[in-house]
Design an enzyme around this catalytic site. Structure first.
Site, PDB file in Angstrom:
ATOM      1  N   GLN A   1       0.835  -1.207   0.000  1.00  0.00           N
ATOM      2  CA  GLN A   1       0.000   0.000   0.000  1.00  0.00           C
ATOM      3  C   GLN A   1       0.870   1.257   0.000  1.00  0.00           C
ATOM      4  O   GLN A   1       1.976   1.265   0.544  1.00  0.00           O
ATOM      5  CB  GLN A   1      -0.949  -0.003   1.197  1.00  0.00           C
ATOM      6  CG  GLN A   1      -0.291  -0.149   2.555  1.00  0.00           C
ATOM      7  CD  GLN A   1      -1.296  -0.315   3.677  1.00  0.00           C
ATOM      8  OE1 GLN A   1      -2.503  -0.233   3.476  1.00  0.00           O
ATOM      9  NE2 GLN A   1      -0.815  -0.549   4.887  1.00  0.00           N
TER      10      GLN A   1
ATOM     11  N   HIS B   1       0.787  -4.394   3.135  1.00  0.00           N
ATOM     12  CA  HIS B   1      -0.566  -4.562   3.663  1.00  0.00           C
ATOM     13  C   HIS B   1      -0.768  -6.020   4.044  1.00  0.00           C
ATOM     14  O   HIS B   1      -1.377  -6.337   5.054  1.00  0.00           O
ATOM     15  CB  HIS B   1      -1.607  -4.130   2.633  1.00  0.00           C
ATOM     16  CG  HIS B   1      -3.023  -4.273   3.106  1.00  0.00           C
ATOM     17  ND1 HIS B   1      -4.104  -3.965   2.337  1.00  0.00           N
ATOM     18  CD2 HIS B   1      -3.537  -4.703   4.289  1.00  0.00           C
ATOM     19  CE1 HIS B   1      -5.221  -4.188   3.020  1.00  0.00           C
ATOM     20  NE2 HIS B   1      -4.895  -4.644   4.200  1.00  0.00           N
TER      21      HIS B   1
ATOM     22  N   PHE C   1      -1.759  -5.438  14.492  1.00  0.00           N
ATOM     23  CA  PHE C   1      -1.940  -5.525  13.040  1.00  0.00           C
ATOM     24  C   PHE C   1      -1.377  -6.841  12.512  1.00  0.00           C
ATOM     25  O   PHE C   1      -2.013  -7.552  11.728  1.00  0.00           O
ATOM     26  CB  PHE C   1      -1.260  -4.323  12.387  1.00  0.00           C
ATOM     27  CG  PHE C   1      -1.424  -4.227  10.893  1.00  0.00           C
ATOM     28  CD1 PHE C   1      -2.511  -4.784  10.240  1.00  0.00           C
ATOM     29  CD2 PHE C   1      -0.468  -3.553  10.131  1.00  0.00           C
ATOM     30  CE1 PHE C   1      -2.661  -4.675   8.859  1.00  0.00           C
ATOM     31  CE2 PHE C   1      -0.614  -3.439   8.751  1.00  0.00           C
ATOM     32  CZ  PHE C   1      -1.704  -4.000   8.120  1.00  0.00           C
TER      33      PHE C   1
ATOM     34  N   HIS D   1      -3.546  -9.751  13.474  1.00  0.00           N
ATOM     35  CA  HIS D   1      -4.742  -9.798  12.630  1.00  0.00           C
ATOM     36  C   HIS D   1      -4.430 -10.438  11.281  1.00  0.00           C
ATOM     37  O   HIS D   1      -5.184 -11.310  10.803  1.00  0.00           O
ATOM     38  CB  HIS D   1      -5.291  -8.376  12.424  1.00  0.00           C
ATOM     39  CG  HIS D   1      -6.279  -8.265  11.300  1.00  0.00           C
ATOM     40  ND1 HIS D   1      -7.594  -8.652  11.430  1.00  0.00           N
ATOM     41  CD2 HIS D   1      -6.134  -7.830  10.018  1.00  0.00           C
ATOM     42  CE1 HIS D   1      -8.218  -8.463  10.275  1.00  0.00           C
ATOM     43  NE2 HIS D   1      -7.359  -7.960   9.407  1.00  0.00           N
ATOM     44  N   GLU D   2      -3.328 -10.014  10.665  1.00  0.00           N
ATOM     45  CA  GLU D   2      -2.961 -10.563   9.363  1.00  0.00           C
ATOM     46  C   GLU D   2      -2.596 -12.043   9.462  1.00  0.00           C
ATOM     47  O   GLU D   2      -2.907 -12.833   8.567  1.00  0.00           O
ATOM     48  CB  GLU D   2      -1.799  -9.769   8.759  1.00  0.00           C
ATOM     49  CG  GLU D   2      -2.195  -8.393   8.252  1.00  0.00           C
ATOM     50  CD  GLU D   2      -3.144  -8.445   7.077  1.00  0.00           C
ATOM     51  OE1 GLU D   2      -2.872  -9.210   6.123  1.00  0.00           O
ATOM     52  OE2 GLU D   2      -4.172  -7.745   7.117  1.00  0.00           O
TER      53      GLU D   2
ATOM     54  N   LYS E   1      -5.954 -14.072   9.985  1.00  0.00           N
ATOM     55  CA  LYS E   1      -6.820 -14.090   8.810  1.00  0.00           C
ATOM     56  C   LYS E   1      -6.167 -14.764   7.606  1.00  0.00           C
ATOM     57  O   LYS E   1      -6.825 -15.501   6.870  1.00  0.00           O
ATOM     58  CB  LYS E   1      -7.225 -12.661   8.431  1.00  0.00           C
ATOM     59  CG  LYS E   1      -8.254 -12.587   7.307  1.00  0.00           C
ATOM     60  CD  LYS E   1      -8.704 -11.149   7.076  1.00  0.00           C
ATOM     61  CE  LYS E   1      -9.753 -11.086   5.952  1.00  0.00           C
ATOM     62  NZ  LYS E   1     -10.222  -9.707   5.709  1.00  0.00           N
ATOM     63  N   HIS E   2      -4.881 -14.541   7.410  1.00  0.00           N
ATOM     64  CA  HIS E   2      -4.204 -15.031   6.206  1.00  0.00           C
ATOM     65  C   HIS E   2      -3.032 -15.964   6.509  1.00  0.00           C
ATOM     66  O   HIS E   2      -2.927 -17.049   5.939  1.00  0.00           O
ATOM     67  CB  HIS E   2      -3.683 -13.852   5.377  1.00  0.00           C
ATOM     68  CG  HIS E   2      -4.734 -12.899   4.931  1.00  0.00           C
ATOM     69  ND1 HIS E   2      -5.558 -13.143   3.857  1.00  0.00           N
ATOM     70  CD2 HIS E   2      -5.098 -11.673   5.411  1.00  0.00           C
ATOM     71  CE1 HIS E   2      -6.390 -12.124   3.687  1.00  0.00           C
ATOM     72  NE2 HIS E   2      -6.124 -11.218   4.609  1.00  0.00           N
TER      73      HIS E   2
END
Length: 263
Positions: free
Chosen positions: A67, A94, A148, A151-152, A155-156
């Site tokens: 990003q 990102h 952060f 979270h990443e 989720k991924h």
């Protein structure tokens, strides 16, 4: 008359016995309908939870998403947020999103050995530099960074087949290998100007480093370059030609109209 009544009575009795012999009864019998209904209702079971990839065999490739901070920080989408200052003037991570045959692999449950470990992840060199949380939060920047990253990962990253440290190292290595801002500058794409994503960015970059360009809208309603995404081979830390049918996303006129690249 009496003989006629006798004949009728005998006929009724005969009919009753004939019906009984055929197994027909005037008494309601228990039905198996409830059993049939139960059998069909149990035939549709809830979908089994998605398996957690145990290796990179489930990953066909990764999507490396970078990003552009000036665009993110003046985006109308994030107008309720405040960015940390100074706003970086280089592309930041990102995410590194594992992809499978059917698309993004999401929400996998990591094994106990692959749970997010703050202390170990925080030791990954340059992670805070190339993958920062751009927005201010209630906590200190280092804590917001960790939130952060977690979270990443949840989720991924948990779908990558890698442990957290190797996953974040892979992302950092890819960022360093790509050197996206320098790559763009070497092709005459510099912040502070207007560019049409398709002819000015996608078409001019080397074949093995062609991105997908995602546009955003700033608080003045103007389109701008917000993210560049690259396909990355699962086996090695190098990029490959973008294979997605969509080369631009949310850009006017399919990427042929100039948009901002703010500084």
């Amino acid at each position: 008359m009496a003989s006629l009544r006798c004949i009728l009575l005998l006929s009724v009795i005969s009919i009753f016995f004939l019906l009984s012999a055929d197994g027909i009864s005037t008494v309601p019998q228990h039905s198996n309908d409830s059993k049939v209904t139960m059998m069909f209702s149990n035939s549709s079971q809830p979908n089994a939870p998605a398996k957690t990839p145990s290796s990179n065999n489930d990953v066909t490739h990764y999507l490396l998403v970078l990003q552009w901070p000036p665009s993110v920080c003046n985006s109308v989408k994030y107008s309720d947020k405040i960015c940390n200052t100074p706003i970086p003037q280089d592309f930041k991570l990102h995410g590194l999103w594992p992809q499978g045959k059917a698309g993004s692999l999401l929400g996998c449950v990591p094994s106990a050995a692959n749970k997010f470990n703050t202390i170990e992840v925080f030791k990954v060199t340059k992670l805070a530099t190339v993958w920062p949380q751009l927005f201010k939060g209630e906590n200190k920047p280092n804590v917001e960074n960790v939130n952060f990253w977690r979270h990443e990962w949840d989720k991924h990253g948990a779908c990558s087949g890698l442990n957290p440290v190797d996953y974040f190292k892979k992302a950092v290595n890819l960022h360093g290998t790509l050197k996206l801002k320098l790559l763009l500058e070497n092709n005459d794409v510099e912040p502070g100007n207007m560019y049409a994503p398709q002819p000015d960015i996608i078409d001019v970059l080397p074949r093995i480093k062609k991105p997908k360009v995602t546009c955003g809208v700033n608080t003045k309603g103007q389109f701008q370059i917000q993210e560049l995404s690259f396909n990355v081979t699962a086996a090695a830390d190098n990029t490959q030609p973008i294979t997605l049918a969509i080369k631009v996303s949310d850009c006017p006129n399919r990427g042929y109209n100039p948009v901002g690249f703010p500084n």
